[in-house]
Enzyme design. Structure first.
Site, PDB file in Angstrom:
ATOM      1  N   ASN A 139     -18.911-101.063 -61.904  1.00 43.72           N
ATOM      2  CA  ASN A 139     -18.208-101.375 -63.031  1.00 43.72           C
ATOM      3  C   ASN A 139     -17.486-101.271 -63.793  1.00 43.72           C
ATOM      4  O   ASN A 139     -16.643-100.139 -64.424  1.00 43.72           O
ATOM      5  CB  ASN A 139     -19.506-100.586 -63.957  1.00 43.72           C
ATOM      6  CG  ASN A 139     -20.080-100.905 -65.773  1.00 43.72           C
ATOM      7  OD1 ASN A 139     -19.195-100.843 -66.431  1.00 43.72           O
ATOM      8  ND2 ASN A 139     -21.206-100.167 -65.369  1.00 43.72           N
TER       9      ASN A 139
ATOM     10  N   ARG B 184      -6.290-102.913 -77.358  1.00 44.08           N
ATOM     11  CA  ARG B 184      -4.820-103.380 -78.104  1.00 44.08           C
ATOM     12  C   ARG B 184      -5.055-104.935 -78.705  1.00 44.08           C
ATOM     13  O   ARG B 184      -4.275-105.373 -78.565  1.00 44.08           O
ATOM     14  CB  ARG B 184      -3.718-102.865 -76.729  1.00 44.08           C
ATOM     15  CG  ARG B 184      -2.685-103.306 -76.918  1.00 44.08           C
ATOM     16  CD  ARG B 184      -1.995-102.520 -78.512  1.00 44.08           C
ATOM     17  NE  ARG B 184      -0.691-102.753 -78.088  1.00 44.08           N
ATOM     18  CZ  ARG B 184       0.602-102.483 -77.560  1.00 44.08           C
ATOM     19  NH1 ARG B 184       0.491-101.200 -76.912  1.00 44.08           N
ATOM     20  NH2 ARG B 184       1.678-102.777 -78.293  1.00 44.08           N
TER      21      ARG B 184
ATOM     22  N   HIS C 206     -22.132-104.275 -68.343  1.00 45.58           N
ATOM     23  CA  HIS C 206     -23.108-104.327 -69.356  1.00 45.58           C
ATOM     24  C   HIS C 206     -22.451-104.602 -70.361  1.00 45.58           C
ATOM     25  O   HIS C 206     -22.206-104.028 -71.423  1.00 45.58           O
ATOM     26  CB  HIS C 206     -23.558-102.482 -69.272  1.00 45.58           C
ATOM     27  CG  HIS C 206     -24.227-101.838 -70.068  1.00 45.58           C
ATOM     28  ND1 HIS C 206     -24.882-100.815 -69.785  1.00 45.58           N
ATOM     29  CD2 HIS C 206     -25.116-102.229 -71.508  1.00 45.58           C
ATOM     30  CE1 HIS C 206     -26.220-100.810 -70.693  1.00 45.58           C
ATOM     31  NE2 HIS C 206     -25.638-102.247 -70.922  1.00 45.58           N
TER      32      HIS C 206
ATOM     33  N   HIS D 172     -16.885-103.764 -74.753  1.00 45.66           N
ATOM     34  CA  HIS D 172     -16.096-103.896 -74.169  1.00 45.66           C
ATOM     35  C   HIS D 172     -16.142-104.452 -73.758  1.00 45.66           C
ATOM     36  O   HIS D 172     -15.751-106.401 -73.894  1.00 45.66           O
ATOM     37  CB  HIS D 172     -16.787-102.803 -73.380  1.00 45.66           C
ATOM     38  CG  HIS D 172     -18.571-102.067 -73.421  1.00 45.66           C
ATOM     39  ND1 HIS D 172     -18.921-103.107 -73.212  1.00 45.66           N
ATOM     40  CD2 HIS D 172     -18.278-100.540 -73.752  1.00 45.66           C
ATOM     41  CE1 HIS D 172     -19.926-102.135 -73.333  1.00 45.66           C
ATOM     42  NE2 HIS D 172     -19.872-100.982 -73.635  1.00 45.66           N
TER      43      HIS D 172
ATOM     44  N   GLU E 208     -26.183-105.579 -66.720  1.00 47.72           N
ATOM     45  CA  GLU E 208     -27.152-104.375 -67.177  1.00 47.72           C
ATOM     46  C   GLU E 208     -27.085-104.505 -68.448  1.00 47.72           C
ATOM     47  O   GLU E 208     -26.239-104.933 -69.031  1.00 47.72           O
ATOM     48  CB  GLU E 208     -26.939-102.782 -66.671  1.00 47.72           C
ATOM     49  CG  GLU E 208     -25.719-102.520 -67.004  1.00 47.72           C
ATOM     50  CD  GLU E 208     -25.606-101.296 -66.058  1.00 47.72           C
ATOM     51  OE1 GLU E 208     -25.914-100.890 -65.400  1.00 47.72           O
ATOM     52  OE2 GLU E 208     -24.980-100.276 -66.784  1.00 47.72           O
TER      53      GLU E 208
ATOM     54  N   HIS F 174     -25.139 -92.844 -63.232  1.00 53.52           N
ATOM     55  CA  HIS F 174     -24.749 -92.353 -64.340  1.00 53.52           C
ATOM     56  C   HIS F 174     -24.604 -90.744 -63.899  1.00 53.52           C
ATOM     57  O   HIS F 174     -25.349 -90.281 -63.620  1.00 53.52           O
ATOM     58  CB  HIS F 174     -26.101 -92.346 -65.296  1.00 53.52           C
ATOM     59  CG  HIS F 174     -25.918 -92.211 -66.388  1.00 53.52           C
ATOM     60  ND1 HIS F 174     -25.139 -93.209 -67.484  1.00 53.52           N
ATOM     61  CD2 HIS F 174     -25.106 -90.473 -67.402  1.00 53.52           C
ATOM     62  CE1 HIS F 174     -24.644 -93.007 -68.777  1.00 53.52           C
ATOM     63  NE2 HIS F 174     -25.051 -91.496 -68.286  1.00 53.52           N
TER      64      HIS F 174
ATOM     65  N   GLY G  31     -18.843 -96.535 -63.150  1.00 51.18           N
ATOM     66  CA  GLY G  31     -18.223 -96.939 -63.660  1.00 51.18           C
ATOM     67  C   GLY G  31     -16.816 -96.324 -64.262  1.00 51.18           C
ATOM     68  O   GLY G  31     -15.488 -96.165 -64.144  1.00 51.18           O
TER      69      GLY G  31
END
Length: 237
Positions: free
Chosen positions: A7, A18, A43, A50, A70, A190, A213
């Site tokens: 991920n 930034r 995701h 993100h 996802e 997760h 991730g």
């Protein structure tokens, strides 16, 4: 062998902090593939904090491994998936302001909603996966939706691993056995990391894929991306 999907959301988080395009999400994703990752996961969330929808469009034609998108199946998300046609879509029940996924679907309550969406994705050849807890009844309802796979939400396992790993993994062993009996593929994700991943895989060898991730990118700060992916892949042998 269980596949490792990386991920890359955290790479996008760093870039967005930034502005500009450093680090370059596409380059990192391609490097992950070159270093042995079996797939890339993204995701996108409504606030684009993100991964952005534009990243998804850029990644799709460049990736050579499996692409997994996802997210919560809002109308914009569904349209994105239908346009991009990833190899897999993983449906998660995140609220728009959720920091990270923190629970599986109540597949009984949302059965009709999920079934309709899964049917739309299946009609165009996109493999589907539903993010679920280890509750047997909810896994059975997930199977009835027509989904191809489930993704087991592994935060409870990771949290309890240090104190009693056998007790921590026990409900996941049962859940995986039930899902396998029902003909479902099994993913997991997760808080899996280099400390707890190998044992989880040893106890549930029928795993098709893990999506990792945050921990992987954190480890890469110390080990380097190539060595980190090698070590995660080694946990899955």
């Amino acid at each position: 062998m269980t596949k490792l999907s990386v991920n890359v959301n955290k790479i996008a988080t760093l870039r967005n902090a930034r502005g500009g395009n450093m680090p370059n999400v596409l380059k990192v994703a391609l490097d992950c593939e070159a270093f042995g990752a079996d797939g890339i996961t993204v995701h996108p969330r409504p606030d684009a904090r993100h991964i952005r929808y534009s990243d998804v469009y850029e990644l799709r034609p460049q990736l050579r491994t499996e692409f997994n998108i996802e997210g919560y199946p809002s109308d914009p998300f569904i349209n994105l998936v239908l346009q991009v046609k990833p190899n897999q879509v993983t449906l998660v029940p995140d609220a728009p302001d959720a920091i990270t996924s923190n629970a599986g679907w109540d597949t009984r309550t949302h059965f009709d909603f999920l079934s309709e969406i899964i049917d739309r994705f299946n009609q165009v050849g996109i493999r589907t996966s539903i993010f679920v807890d280890t509750n047997p009844e909810l896994i059975e309802f997930a199977a009835k939706t027509g989904t191809d796979r489930i993704e087991l939400y592994t935060e409870p396992y990771a949290s309890a691993y240090a104190s009693d790993r056998e007790k921590a993994v026990a409900p996941f062993i049962k859940a995986a056995a039930l899902a396998h009996k029902l003909g479902l593929g099994i993913n997991a994700g997760h808080d899996l990391n280099l400390e707890n991943l190998r044992y989880f895989h040893e106890q549930i060898p029928v795993l098709d894929e893990v999506s990792i991730g945050h921990a992987l990118i954190t480890d890469a700060l110390y080990l380097g991306l190539q060595e980190t992916i090698r070590q995660y892949k080694d946990c899955l042998k």
